[in-house]
Design an enzyme around this catalytic site. Sequence first.
Site, PDB file in Angstrom:
ATOM      1  CE  LYS A   8      16.995   1.469  35.564  1.00 10.44           C
ATOM      2  NZ  LYS A   8      16.373   1.644  36.657  1.00 10.44           N
ATOM      3  CE  LYS A  20      14.040   2.597  34.014  1.00 12.23           C
ATOM      4  NZ  LYS A  20      14.137   2.589  35.112  1.00 12.23           N
TER       5      LYS A  20
HETATM    6  C1  PBG Z   1      16.025   3.969  39.272  1.00 10.51           C
HETATM    7  C2  PBG Z   1      14.565   4.123  37.999  1.00 10.51           C
HETATM    8  C3  PBG Z   1      15.346   4.698  37.256  1.00 10.51           C
HETATM    9  C4  PBG Z   1      13.464   4.759  36.054  1.00 10.51           C
HETATM   10  C5  PBG Z   1      13.098   3.868  36.895  1.00 10.51           C
HETATM   11  N1  PBG Z   1      13.904   3.621  37.857  1.00 10.51           N
HETATM   12  C6  PBG Z   1      16.235   5.938  36.501  1.00 10.51           C
HETATM   13  C7  PBG Z   1      17.514   5.768  37.147  1.00 10.51           C
HETATM   14  O1  PBG Z   1      18.311   4.080  36.869  1.00 10.51           O
HETATM   15  O2  PBG Z   1      18.225   5.933  36.292  1.00 10.51           O
HETATM   16  C8  PBG Z   1      13.995   5.839  34.828  1.00 10.51           C
HETATM   17  C9  PBG Z   1      12.571   5.716  34.739  1.00 10.51           C
HETATM   18  C10 PBG Z   1      12.711   7.522  33.009  1.00 10.51           C
HETATM   19  O3  PBG Z   1      13.714   7.589  32.761  1.00 10.51           O
HETATM   20  O4  PBG Z   1      11.365   7.362  33.424  1.00 10.51           O
HETATM   21  N2  PBG Z   1      15.558   3.242  39.783  1.00 10.51           N
END
Ligand code: PBG
Length: 343
Positions: A213, A267
């Site tokens: 991520k 991601k």
């Molecule tokens: C955090 C989380 C995020 C997303 C999914 N889980 C945002 C972040 O980490 O700040 C983002 C999903 C998206 O942007 O569609 N638990």
Amino acid sequence: MKSSVEKRVAGGRDVDEITGGRRLRRMRKADWSRRLVQENQLTVNDLIWPVFIIDGENRREDIPAMPGVQRVTIDLLVREAERAAKLGIPSIATFPNVDLSLRDDTGSAILDPDNLINRATRALKAEVPEIGVITDVALDPFTSHGHDGILRDGIIVNDETVEQLATAAVHQAAAGADIIAPSDMMDGRVGAIRDALDANGFADVAIMSYATKFASAFYGPYREAIGTQGLLKGDKKTYYIDPANTDEALRETEQDIAEGADMVMVKPGLPYLDIVWRLKETFQLPTFAYQVSGEYSMIKAASANGWIDGERAMMESLLAFKRAGCDGILTYFAPEAAERLQG
Ligand code: PBG
């Protein structure tokens, strides 16, 4: 059928001399031949639908930064899940927008067996058992500061966060979650969650790790969706990966697999297809990508402005994930794409 070939001599040689007679347009000449040589295909089986939940009854809220996406109450979520199941979508991933009064420094409401996400899971498994439920085990919807970890003296503390997430994962499994998806990037969280699940009789609950991520700007609209946009202090760079790094993404993934991840995820999605490709080549594990909120909203916005054909861009972007090696895609387009795929 008319041929596209007219013999001409350009610069002294004709095209057959230049190409040695290898004319790649031959197989592109008709719809049937294009279909015949198509290498990759998107099906409804590839789709995971992320959904946003709110408390209450029979209520929907628009999310302005994500046109076409709404937060819905659990009773409506069940109906949406029924629709998704009818379309053949295999699973949904739930994200709660928790009432501000329930958020605190440590995100303690994640430990409530009856919190919004767990109630949603119970309702889904009771009413739509044929759809897989993936729960994000993450603190950000529950913390008053919007971080995915416990904040102590300005530092996101690792081990205490991991302990809390492992307990939360057991509650999520007890509520009926089929797949637990830790999205926080703390060290050791996959192994700790695996141990906790096994110790509590949930050996058959799988883990989809957000293995890579990245600290990305593309999560912007999601923060509006779960109501953390005004809350987040600072950034998430001490726990998410630097967008500049590939080797680190491999090491993270290797670590998560060693700790017991059943599936791994990249991601954001489209800007990181090189990572998808490299993970699939290296580990041959079920590999997923999350086409995140910003990616979704860019396509929707350009389409609303008449700058691109939104439906074609949607299908093309989803196919790109397959080409890069994804086994599936988390995408807010899931129902729209499924409708399109079902003709
Ligand atoms: C955090 C989380 C995020 C997303 C999914 N889980 C945002 C972040 O980490 O700040 C983002 C999903 C998206 O942007 O569609 N638990």
